[in-house]
Design an enzyme around this catalytic site. Structure first.
Site, PDB file in Angstrom:
ATOM      1  N   GLU A 324       0.836  -1.198   0.000  1.00  0.00           N
ATOM      2  CA  GLU A 324       0.000   0.000   0.000  1.00  0.00           C
ATOM      3  C   GLU A 324       0.873   1.251   0.000  1.00  0.00           C
ATOM      4  OE1 GLU A 324      -3.704   0.327   2.710  1.00  0.00           O
ATOM      5  OE2 GLU A 324      -2.119   1.368   3.787  1.00  0.00           O
ATOM      6  N   CYS A 325       0.791   2.040  -1.057  1.00  0.00           N
ATOM      7  CA  CYS A 325       1.506   3.309  -1.191  1.00  0.00           C
ATOM      8  C   CYS A 325       3.012   3.095  -1.011  1.00  0.00           C
ATOM      9  CB  CYS A 325       0.947   4.355  -0.242  1.00  0.00           C
ATOM     10  SG  CYS A 325       1.419   6.046  -0.708  1.00  0.00           S
ATOM     11  N   GLY A 326       3.591   3.468   0.124  1.00  0.00           N
ATOM     12  CA  GLY A 326       5.013   3.229   0.337  1.00  0.00           C
ATOM     13  C   GLY A 326       5.375   1.768   0.197  1.00  0.00           C
ATOM     14  N   MET A 328       3.988  -0.274  -1.969  1.00  0.00           N
ATOM     15  CA  MET A 328       4.098  -0.518  -3.406  1.00  0.00           C
ATOM     16  C   MET A 328       5.410   0.040  -3.956  1.00  0.00           C
ATOM     17  SD  MET A 328       1.476   0.379  -6.540  1.00  0.00           S
ATOM     18  CE  MET A 328       1.715   2.159  -6.497  1.00  0.00           C
ATOM     19  N   THR A 415      -1.086  -0.810  -4.696  1.00  0.00           N
ATOM     20  CA  THR A 415      -1.794   0.425  -5.041  1.00  0.00           C
ATOM     21  C   THR A 415      -1.297   1.575  -4.168  1.00  0.00           C
ATOM     22  OG1 THR A 415      -3.991   1.460  -5.187  1.00  0.00           O
ATOM     23  CG2 THR A 415      -3.653  -0.139  -3.409  1.00  0.00           C
TER      24      THR A 415
END
Length: 438
Positions: A324-326, A328, A415
């Site tokens: 998730e975010c970082g 990814m 994502t």
């Protein structure tokens, strides 16, 4: 000052301002620590999806800080969280987001939903009597129950006197002088508490400096919150599952409510540190790599071969992974930092992440799933270039446009979208256990 209150009742204030940058977090942290010193039990909440301000507020108050947002968290869960806190403490401080009336829903909407009085923080560094006109405008734009003003960054007693003369018909609840040492910031907001030298000393100094008008404070009536303290019954969709969660200075953006949601679904949680080159725990059935600041730790993460190898092995075994975010950012082939240096990363998704000089994604978003709508937000300064086609895209709440891509590679979900798990527990469970039947 200790209050004898009925169940689910506490003195609650929402601390807002005319904009970001007025010192809401500084004031809320100072107030929390000051009241705790006076023997009160204090709980702090943060309006909106932010991760960083709650870390400072948690350090100041010594208790977990939960997000409140009428859309992302939902009215019922906001009420439950507040009622649960009110049954345990004397005082609840809710730090607002942006300006009092900004956003949809706004901090004012949250205050009205639960009958919570508002206290406005005003940065008086470049104002004097005009502060009174600002307060009058906030009152008239309402309606909100404006219970008081906290004046921040006063330069001198004479400055305080001019400001006081300008404010009419609204009590000045507290004042705080100009601070020599402010809470530092970086591109995603405030820095994490452990990065601030002598953070507790800074917070203690703020508590020393804030002056509370106890007459005005005691005039704020307690708020009674109706509703169940228990969360809605959740199916044990993750019973028997162990989820390994990355947790360290690079991966710290996790809602406490998300951990509660996973536990309520029956999961056991195990934590490990990629920065310390720790491998995924052997008993793990799924992995969660949350957001944070991996871009500040590229050299360490790039050389953490034991952790990287364990990630690749888990992916080969088709173990469910949420990046998730970082998270990814580090499972792509490479990450280009703010100085333009390319660092090899885990390589579960082909492509390259690059830090940008400006905000690349922002705002509340939702993801349609077979189990319902999963709500959350995005806030990032990097972009991913990949040949992989997204399986889905989130929808921006503000305008209905496409938001963040959601990539699937086997049992891997990647994502920039930060999901608030309790908005759809079944969809969350399916990410970590795809074999769940619809």
């Amino acid at each position: 000052m200790v209050m004898s209150s009925p169940t689910n009742s506490a003195r609650i204030i929402l601390i807002s301002g005319i904009a970001s940058g007025q010192g809401k977090t500084t004031v809320t942290a100072a107030l929390a620590r000051k009241l705790i010193r006076q023997g009160l039990r204090v709980r702090v909440f943060k309006t909106g999806p932010d991760y960083l301000d709650p870390m400072i507020l948690q350090r100041a108050s010594g208790a977990e800080v939960y997000a409140l947002d009428l859309w992302m968290v939902g009215l019922d869960d906001c009420r439950r969280l507040l009622a649960r806190a009110a049954s345990e403490v004397d005082v609840i401080l809710i730090e607002g987001v942006m300006g009092l009336y900004d956003g949809d829903p706004s901090s004012a909407d949250l205050a009205r939903a639960f009958g919570v009085p508002v206290v406005v923080v005003l940065d008086a560094a470049k104002m004097a009597q005009t502060v009174g006109a600002v307060v009058l405008g906030l009152q008239q734009y309402g309606p909100v129950d404006l219970a008081g003003v906290i004046v921040n960054r006063l330069a001198s007693p004479s400055h305080a006197s001019m400001v006081t003369r300008g404010i009419r018909n609204v009590p000045i609840l507290a004042t705080l002088p100009k601070q020599q040492q402010a809470l530092p910031e970086r591109h995603l907001g405030l820095v994490q508490p452990d990065e601030i030298a002598q953070v507790d000393q800074v917070l203690d100094q703020l508590a020393d400096q804030i002056e509370i008008d106890m007459v005005a404070w005691d005039a704020i009536a307690p708020v009674v919150l109706d509703g169940s303290l228990a969360a809605a019954s959740t199916q044990q969709l993750l019973a028997g599952k162990t989820i390994a969660i990355a947790r360290d200075a690079a991966f710290a953006f996790v809602y406490h409510a998300n951990l509660e949601c996973l536990r309520a679904a029956g999961a056991q949680l195990k934590f490990f540190s990629p920065l310390n080159d720790e491998t995924i725990p052997a008993e793990a059935d799924a992995v969660y790599i949350p957001g944070g600041y991996p871009e500040l730790h590229c050299a360490t993460l790039s050389s953490a071969q034991r952790w990287q190898d364990s990630m690749r092995a888990a992916h080969v075994r088709n173990m469910p992974i949420l990046a998730e975010c970082g998270g990814m950012m580090v499972i792509a082939d490479s990450l280009i930092d703010a100085q333009g240096k390319k660092w090899p990363m885990v390589g579960l998704i082909p492509g390259e992440v690059a830090m940008q000089g400006k905000l690349a994604g922002l705002g509340m978003q939702s993801l349609a799933t077979e189990d319902g709508e999963l709500r959350g937000h995005a806030f990032h300064y990097s972009t991913l270039s990949t040949p992989v086609e997204p399986q889905a895209q989130t929808v921006k709440r503000s305008n209905g446009a496409h938001g963040e891509a959601v990539y699937k590679q086997g049992a891997l979900t990647a994502t920039y979208f930060h999901a608030y798990f309790s908005s759809c527990p079944a969809a969350t469970a399916r990410i970590f256990s795809p074999e769940i039947k619809a």
